[in-house]
Design a protein around this motif. Sequence first.
Motif, PDB file in Angstrom:
ATOM      1  N   PHE A  46       0.830   7.763  -1.325  1.00 46.47           N
ATOM      2  CA  PHE A  46       0.203   6.574  -0.424  1.00 46.47           C
ATOM      3  C   PHE A  46      -0.555   5.556  -1.160  1.00 46.47           C
ATOM      4  O   PHE A  46      -0.881   5.617  -2.187  1.00 46.47           O
ATOM      5  N   VAL A  47      -0.151   4.177  -0.788  1.00 49.27           N
ATOM      6  CA  VAL A  47      -0.725   3.200  -1.192  1.00 49.27           C
ATOM      7  C   VAL A  47      -1.864   2.611  -0.297  1.00 49.27           C
ATOM      8  O   VAL A  47      -2.948   2.024  -0.751  1.00 49.27           O
ATOM      9  N   ALA A  48      -1.398   2.244   0.876  1.00 49.10           N
ATOM     10  CA  ALA A  48      -2.395   1.470   1.757  1.00 49.10           C
ATOM     11  C   ALA A  48      -1.891   1.821   3.276  1.00 49.10           C
ATOM     12  O   ALA A  48      -0.998   1.974   3.516  1.00 49.10           O
ATOM     13  N   ALA A  49      -3.104   1.761   4.184  1.00 50.98           N
ATOM     14  CA  ALA A  49      -2.799   1.701   5.731  1.00 50.98           C
ATOM     15  C   ALA A  49      -3.483   0.688   6.484  1.00 50.98           C
ATOM     16  O   ALA A  49      -4.340   0.190   6.076  1.00 50.98           O
ATOM     17  N   ILE A  50      -2.719   0.353   7.697  1.00 56.32           N
ATOM     18  CA  ILE A  50      -3.431  -0.417   8.635  1.00 56.32           C
ATOM     19  C   ILE A  50      -3.423   0.093  10.059  1.00 56.32           C
ATOM     20  O   ILE A  50      -2.310   0.439  10.121  1.00 56.32           O
ATOM     21  N   ASN A  51      -4.374  -0.408  10.711  1.00 58.80           N
ATOM     22  CA  ASN A  51      -4.314   0.059  12.235  1.00 58.80           C
ATOM     23  C   ASN A  51      -3.687  -0.547  13.155  1.00 58.80           C
ATOM     24  O   ASN A  51      -3.082  -1.795  12.589  1.00 58.80           O
ATOM     25  N   SER A  56      -8.681  -2.283  10.774  1.00 58.08           N
ATOM     26  CA  SER A  56      -9.204  -0.981  10.055  1.00 58.08           C
ATOM     27  C   SER A  56      -8.138  -0.842   9.022  1.00 58.08           C
ATOM     28  O   SER A  56      -6.941  -0.841   9.312  1.00 58.08           O
ATOM     29  N   LEU A  57      -8.648  -0.524   7.509  1.00 59.48           N
ATOM     30  CA  LEU A  57      -7.661  -0.566   6.435  1.00 59.48           C
ATOM     31  C   LEU A  57      -7.926   0.750   5.667  1.00 59.48           C
ATOM     32  O   LEU A  57      -9.176   1.077   5.664  1.00 59.48           O
ATOM     33  N   ASN A  58      -6.926   1.181   4.982  1.00 58.58           N
ATOM     34  CA  ASN A  58      -7.236   2.212   4.021  1.00 58.58           C
ATOM     35  C   ASN A  58      -6.527   2.060   2.694  1.00 58.58           C
ATOM     36  O   ASN A  58      -5.088   1.863   3.097  1.00 58.58           O
ATOM     37  N   TYR A  59      -6.868   2.186   1.753  1.00 55.06           N
ATOM     38  CA  TYR A  59      -6.518   1.821   0.538  1.00 55.06           C
ATOM     39  C   TYR A  59      -6.701   3.131  -0.610  1.00 55.06           C
ATOM     40  O   TYR A  59      -7.718   3.597  -0.731  1.00 55.06           O
ATOM     41  N   VAL A  60      -5.692   3.488  -1.224  1.00 59.57           N
ATOM     42  CA  VAL A  60      -5.930   4.288  -2.382  1.00 59.57           C
ATOM     43  C   VAL A  60      -6.562   3.632  -3.613  1.00 59.57           C
ATOM     44  O   VAL A  60      -6.733   2.334  -3.582  1.00 59.57           O
ATOM     45  N   ASP A  61      -7.384   4.494  -4.221  1.00 55.88           N
ATOM     46  CA  ASP A  61      -8.464   3.689  -5.053  1.00 55.88           C
ATOM     47  C   ASP A  61      -7.741   2.873  -6.302  1.00 55.88           C
ATOM     48  O   ASP A  61      -8.234   1.770  -6.459  1.00 55.88           O
ATOM     49  N   PHE A  62      -6.532   3.179  -6.712  1.00 64.14           N
ATOM     50  CA  PHE A  62      -6.020   2.424  -7.909  1.00 64.14           C
ATOM     51  C   PHE A  62      -5.500   1.144  -7.433  1.00 64.14           C
ATOM     52  O   PHE A  62      -4.968   0.094  -8.475  1.00 64.14           O
ATOM     53  N   PHE A  67      -4.277  -5.079  -4.023  1.00 61.10           N
ATOM     54  CA  PHE A  67      -3.364  -5.158  -2.827  1.00 61.10           C
ATOM     55  C   PHE A  67      -4.436  -5.533  -1.656  1.00 61.10           C
ATOM     56  O   PHE A  67      -5.367  -4.742  -1.483  1.00 61.10           O
ATOM     57  N   THR A  68      -3.493  -5.940  -0.829  1.00 65.85           N
ATOM     58  CA  THR A  68      -3.822  -6.180   0.653  1.00 65.85           C
ATOM     59  C   THR A  68      -2.846  -5.984   1.574  1.00 65.85           C
ATOM     60  O   THR A  68      -1.799  -6.770   1.615  1.00 65.85           O
ATOM     61  N   ILE A  69      -3.120  -5.209   2.559  1.00 63.79           N
ATOM     62  CA  ILE A  69      -2.142  -4.874   3.701  1.00 63.79           C
ATOM     63  C   ILE A  69      -2.439  -5.752   4.762  1.00 63.79           C
ATOM     64  O   ILE A  69      -3.839  -5.908   5.217  1.00 63.79           O
ATOM     65  N   SER A  70      -1.568  -6.179   5.560  1.00 58.98           N
ATOM     66  CA  SER A  70      -1.786  -7.028   6.599  1.00 58.98           C
ATOM     67  C   SER A  70      -0.507  -6.775   7.567  1.00 58.98           C
ATOM     68  O   SER A  70       0.564  -6.257   7.283  1.00 58.98           O
ATOM     69  N   THR A  77       6.168  -6.647  11.736  1.00 60.84           N
ATOM     70  CA  THR A  77       6.239  -6.678  10.234  1.00 60.84           C
ATOM     71  C   THR A  77       4.759  -6.160   9.697  1.00 60.84           C
ATOM     72  O   THR A  77       3.884  -6.984  10.254  1.00 60.84           O
ATOM     73  N   VAL A  78       4.850  -5.531   8.561  1.00 59.57           N
ATOM     74  CA  VAL A  78       3.698  -5.164   7.839  1.00 59.57           C
ATOM     75  C   VAL A  78       4.001  -5.754   6.542  1.00 59.57           C
ATOM     76  O   VAL A  78       5.026  -5.581   5.900  1.00 59.57           O
ATOM     77  N   TYR A  79       2.806  -6.140   5.824  1.00 59.11           N
ATOM     78  CA  TYR A  79       2.906  -6.894   4.721  1.00 59.11           C
ATOM     79  C   TYR A  79       2.252  -6.138   3.532  1.00 59.11           C
ATOM     80  O   TYR A  79       1.187  -5.447   3.927  1.00 59.11           O
ATOM     81  N   LEU A  80       2.546  -6.147   2.627  1.00 57.13           N
ATOM     82  CA  LEU A  80       1.694  -5.653   1.177  1.00 57.13           C
ATOM     83  C   LEU A  80       1.516  -6.931   0.155  1.00 57.13           C
ATOM     84  O   LEU A  80       2.619  -7.136  -0.541  1.00 57.13           O
ATOM     85  N   GLN A  81       0.512  -7.556   0.110  1.00 61.87           N
ATOM     86  CA  GLN A  81       0.050  -8.546  -0.926  1.00 61.87           C
ATOM     87  C   GLN A  81      -0.239  -7.818  -2.207  1.00 61.87           C
ATOM     88  O   GLN A  81      -1.384  -7.045  -2.098  1.00 61.87           O
ATOM     89  N   MET A  82       0.430  -7.990  -3.488  1.00 65.29           N
ATOM     90  CA  MET A  82       0.143  -7.220  -4.665  1.00 65.29           C
ATOM     91  C   MET A  82      -0.162  -8.244  -5.528  1.00 65.29           C
ATOM     92  O   MET A  82       0.719  -9.269  -5.868  1.00 65.29           O
ATOM     93  N   ASN A  83      -1.606  -8.305  -6.185  1.00 60.44           N
ATOM     94  CA  ASN A  83      -1.836  -9.433  -7.122  1.00 60.44           C
ATOM     95  C   ASN A  83      -2.114  -8.205  -8.463  1.00 60.44           C
ATOM     96  O   ASN A  83      -2.656  -7.314  -8.296  1.00 60.44           O
ATOM     97  N   SER A  84      -2.424  -9.395  -9.455  1.00 58.84           N
ATOM     98  CA  SER A  84      -2.695  -8.356 -10.885  1.00 58.84           C
ATOM     99  C   SER A  84      -2.158  -7.286 -10.931  1.00 58.84           C
ATOM    100  O   SER A  84      -2.538  -6.116 -11.396  1.00 58.84           O
TER     101      SER A  84
END
Length: 121
Positions: A46-51, A56-62, A67-70, A77-84
């Motif tokens: 699991f990486v991330a979730a969005i209601n 409401s969001l949920n992310y794994v610690d690492f 990362f930002t889910i939207s 469509t669901v997105y995952l912005q991944m930085n760094s």
Amino acid sequence: VQLVESGGGLVQAGGSLRLSCTASTQSFSSDAMGWFRQAPGKEREFVAAINWSGYSLNYVDFVKGRFTISRDNTKNTVYLQMNSLKPEDTAVYYCNRLYSIYNKDNPLWAWGQGTQVTVSS
């Protein structure tokens, strides 16, 4: 239901990518959605979730802070912005529907083909 992930690619460490996942379902706007990933030789995680509303969001610690889910319910469509990005983020990334953003162990649909993310050092 068909899930189509896209946006992956090859990027250097420290770079960014934006993943997209489009679902062919009429219930998308009421569904919690999540992103998962599977690295070679490892189990899918699991990486991330969005209601449904996106509030409401949920992310794994690492990935917290990187990362930002939207979502865009008008586009299914669901997105995952991944930085760094780090080399250890290299994996195939998948999305799926969840019963709730905290019920991450039981995705509800068949998996799509995923999108490959490769981070070089």
